[in-house]
Enzyme design. Structure first.
Site, PDB file in Angstrom:
ATOM      1  N   HIS A  98      -0.584  -5.021  19.552  1.00 14.18           N
ATOM      2  CA  HIS A  98      -0.371  -4.558  18.057  1.00 14.18           C
ATOM      3  C   HIS A  98       0.451  -3.163  18.341  1.00 14.18           C
ATOM      4  O   HIS A  98      -0.112  -2.594  18.808  1.00 14.18           O
ATOM      5  CB  HIS A  98      -1.417  -4.670  17.237  1.00 14.18           C
ATOM      6  CG  HIS A  98      -1.145  -4.399  15.740  1.00 14.18           C
ATOM      7  ND1 HIS A  98      -0.860  -3.093  15.198  1.00 14.18           N
ATOM      8  CD2 HIS A  98      -0.866  -5.197  14.860  1.00 14.18           C
ATOM      9  CE1 HIS A  98      -0.635  -3.308  13.864  1.00 14.18           C
ATOM     10  NE2 HIS A  98      -0.574  -4.457  13.536  1.00 14.18           N
ATOM     11  N   SER A 118      -1.202  -8.303  10.828  1.00 12.49           N
ATOM     12  CA  SER A 118      -2.432  -8.571  10.934  1.00 12.49           C
ATOM     13  C   SER A 118      -3.347  -8.418   9.556  1.00 12.49           C
ATOM     14  O   SER A 118      -4.125  -9.035   9.500  1.00 12.49           O
ATOM     15  CB  SER A 118      -3.137  -7.195  11.923  1.00 12.49           C
ATOM     16  OG  SER A 118      -4.428  -7.090  11.963  1.00 12.49           O
ATOM     17  N   ASN A 119      -3.240  -7.455   8.872  1.00 12.86           N
ATOM     18  CA  ASN A 119      -3.925  -7.400   7.724  1.00 12.86           C
ATOM     19  C   ASN A 119      -3.823  -8.759   6.577  1.00 12.86           C
ATOM     20  O   ASN A 119      -4.888  -9.084   5.976  1.00 12.86           O
ATOM     21  CB  ASN A 119      -3.724  -6.173   6.688  1.00 12.86           C
ATOM     22  CG  ASN A 119      -2.527  -6.302   5.835  1.00 12.86           C
ATOM     23  OD1 ASN A 119      -2.490  -6.732   4.846  1.00 12.86           O
ATOM     24  ND2 ASN A 119      -1.208  -5.724   6.472  1.00 12.86           N
ATOM     25  N   CYS A 156       0.823  -1.118  -0.105  1.00 12.35           N
ATOM     26  CA  CYS A 156      -0.051   0.111   0.108  1.00 12.35           C
ATOM     27  C   CYS A 156       0.993   1.415  -0.013  1.00 12.35           C
ATOM     28  O   CYS A 156       2.160   1.011   0.023  1.00 12.35           O
ATOM     29  CB  CYS A 156      -0.771   0.042   1.314  1.00 12.35           C
ATOM     30  SG  CYS A 156       0.226  -0.042   2.691  1.00 12.35           S
ATOM     31  N   CYS A 180      -8.384   1.517   6.631  1.00 17.38           N
ATOM     32  CA  CYS A 180      -7.673   2.139   5.501  1.00 17.38           C
ATOM     33  C   CYS A 180      -8.051   1.701   4.236  1.00 17.38           C
ATOM     34  O   CYS A 180      -8.578   0.492   4.070  1.00 17.38           O
ATOM     35  CB  CYS A 180      -6.112   2.046   5.387  1.00 17.38           C
ATOM     36  SG  CYS A 180      -5.264   0.692   5.127  1.00 17.38           S
ATOM     37  N   CYS A 237       2.541   5.577   8.902  1.00 16.64           N
ATOM     38  CA  CYS A 237       1.807   5.811   7.775  1.00 16.64           C
ATOM     39  C   CYS A 237       0.573   7.137   8.230  1.00 16.64           C
ATOM     40  O   CYS A 237       0.259   7.263   9.153  1.00 16.64           O
ATOM     41  CB  CYS A 237       0.622   4.617   7.542  1.00 16.64           C
ATOM     42  SG  CYS A 237      -0.609   4.766   6.383  1.00 16.64           S
ATOM     43  N   HIS A 247       5.369  -4.942   8.803  1.00 16.58           N
ATOM     44  CA  HIS A 247       5.370  -6.359   9.295  1.00 16.58           C
ATOM     45  C   HIS A 247       5.721  -7.483   7.960  1.00 16.58           C
ATOM     46  O   HIS A 247       4.584  -8.064   7.721  1.00 16.58           O
ATOM     47  CB  HIS A 247       4.068  -6.693   9.880  1.00 16.58           C
ATOM     48  CG  HIS A 247       4.023  -6.167  11.381  1.00 16.58           C
ATOM     49  ND1 HIS A 247       2.647  -5.826  11.867  1.00 16.58           N
ATOM     50  CD2 HIS A 247       5.010  -6.042  12.290  1.00 16.58           C
ATOM     51  CE1 HIS A 247       2.898  -5.425  13.045  1.00 16.58           C
ATOM     52  NE2 HIS A 247       4.319  -5.409  13.210  1.00 16.58           N
ATOM     53  N   THR A 251      -6.164   0.350  12.148  1.00 23.89           N
ATOM     54  CA  THR A 251      -6.431   0.524  10.364  1.00 23.89           C
ATOM     55  C   THR A 251      -6.502  -0.779   9.679  1.00 23.89           C
ATOM     56  O   THR A 251      -6.941  -0.906   8.487  1.00 23.89           O
ATOM     57  CB  THR A 251      -5.374   1.561   9.886  1.00 23.89           C
ATOM     58  OG1 THR A 251      -4.179   0.800   9.911  1.00 23.89           O
ATOM     59  CG2 THR A 251      -5.471   2.733  10.472  1.00 23.89           C
ATOM     60  N   GLU A 255       0.337  -0.662  16.430  1.00 27.53           N
ATOM     61  CA  GLU A 255      -0.409   0.507  15.861  1.00 27.53           C
ATOM     62  C   GLU A 255      -1.344   0.870  17.087  1.00 27.53           C
ATOM     63  O   GLU A 255      -1.422   2.038  17.450  1.00 27.53           O
ATOM     64  CB  GLU A 255      -1.111   0.190  14.571  1.00 27.53           C
ATOM     65  CG  GLU A 255      -2.227   1.245  14.344  1.00 27.53           C
ATOM     66  CD  GLU A 255      -3.013   1.102  12.953  1.00 27.53           C
ATOM     67  OE1 GLU A 255      -4.089   1.784  13.128  1.00 27.53           O
ATOM     68  OE2 GLU A 255      -2.706  -0.054  12.321  1.00 27.53           O
TER      69      GLU A 255
END
Length: 335
Positions: A130, A229-230, A18, A200, A102, A47, A170, A132
């Site tokens: 996490h 995570s994503n 991204c 996001c 970000c 990550h 996000t 974030e």
């Protein structure tokens, strides 16, 4: 004789890097080019195992704590963001800093500060531990409480149900976040949503592509690291979309040939911190086993880009040396 079923690959688009990840990785490379090694990075810049290993070979040093960076050096903050206390630690340690957070995460940080200043209780939807979540929580620790999924809602208590707002990590799945939001709204009907969607665009786009692709896939392979995570969410989304099975791999050689038994259609995608070279290796691996027919499943166009951190326009080595000289110290830097 019965004809063999057609073997094909459905390749998700968008996938991979991204804009925030691209910005962070380029920032490390640019800093190494501009200032020379070492460049210290607090936590993994993104990550992904391959990205971290590649940057280490170029001279990046990844540390878990700011105190691990010798004074007079440069430290970069990862794309996941850090709490204000980390900036204070860097200043005390006489370190020049580059903030590669970000911009979409920074937006959530600013919302947390704004709502805290207005004395709201802030319910942060995300996963405990996490990076974030730690960074966002640190912006307003007295006002923020973590809600780790719908099952955690029963434990939430607020001071004034008419002054409650939710924010989100996000990189969560859209479905997971909204399930938690719905549960919170049942308990707190006056719950306020943030002014814009805090999931996001990249997370959302990759999940939409996987939903479409997963419905037509026997097997989905998600390229990504286990601490992403994503990437882990993409595996879950693929299964929910109808894929018979879905697996997360860092590299092509982690794929088990047994997964291909009885499989005619393989879906392939990658998390938002994954360079496309790793996806290409997976496609080559599949092609060698008869899955050479690749169809693109495109659900969105992405054109967002972010400018590099402003700190890269300054001489940070000189700034760090001046900090040491002004406050007293050895001034030793590891070059």
């Amino acid at each position: 004789m019965t004809a063999s079923p057609r073997r094909r690959v459905l390749l998700a688009a968008p996938r991979g890097y991204c804009a925030g990840v691209d910005r962070a990785v380029i920032a490390v490379e640019k800093a190494l080019e501009q200032y020379g090694a070492p460049i210290y990075v607090r936590h993994e810049i993104v990550h992904n195992k391959y990205v971290v290993q590649t940057l280490e070979k170029k001279g990046a040093i990844f540390v878990e704590r700011t105190e691990e960076v010798p004074e007079g050096n440069i430290v970069m903050f990862s794309a996941h963001g850090v709490a204000p206390v980390v900036h204070e630690e860097a200043e005390r340690g006489r370190l020049a800093t580059i903030d590669a957070t970000c911009p979409l995460v920074t937006k959530v940080h600013k919302e947390a500060v704004r709502y805290a200043n207005e004395d709201y209780d802030i319910l942060l939807i995300g996963h405990e531990g996490h990076e974030e979540v730690i960074g966002t929580s640190g912006e307003a620790p007295d006002h923020i409480q973590l809600v780790d999924g719908p099952e955690d809602v029963a434990n939430v208590e607020v001071r004034d149900p008419s002054k409650v707002v939710w924010l989100s990590q996000t990189t969560l799945s859209v479905d997971e976040t909204m399930e938690t939001v719905d549960a919170l709204k049942t308990k707190f009907p006056g719950l306020i949503s943030p002014p814009s969607d805090d999931i996001c665009y990249a997370t959302q786009n990759r999940q939409v592509a996987v939903k479409q692709m997963g419905a037509d896939s026997d097997l989905v392979i998600v390229v990504g690291s286990r601490n992403s995570s994503n990437s882990k969410r993409l595996v879950e989304v693929a299964k929910l979309a109808g894929a018979r099975e879905a697996y997360l791999v860092d590299f092509a050689d982690e794929i088990d040939e047994a997964w291909l038994e009885g499989v005619s259609t393989v879906g392939v995608t990658s998390g938002a911190s994954v360079p496309d070279v790793l996806v290409e290796q997976v496609l080559e691996w599949l092609a060698e086993r008869g899955y050479a027919d690749v169809e693109i499943v495109k659900t969105a166009e992405e054109s967002i880009t972010f400018s590099l951190p402003k700190e890269l326009r300054r001489d940070l080595r000189e700034e760090a040396a001046n900090m040491v000289a002004e406050r007293g110290g050895s001034g030793a830097s590891e070059e």
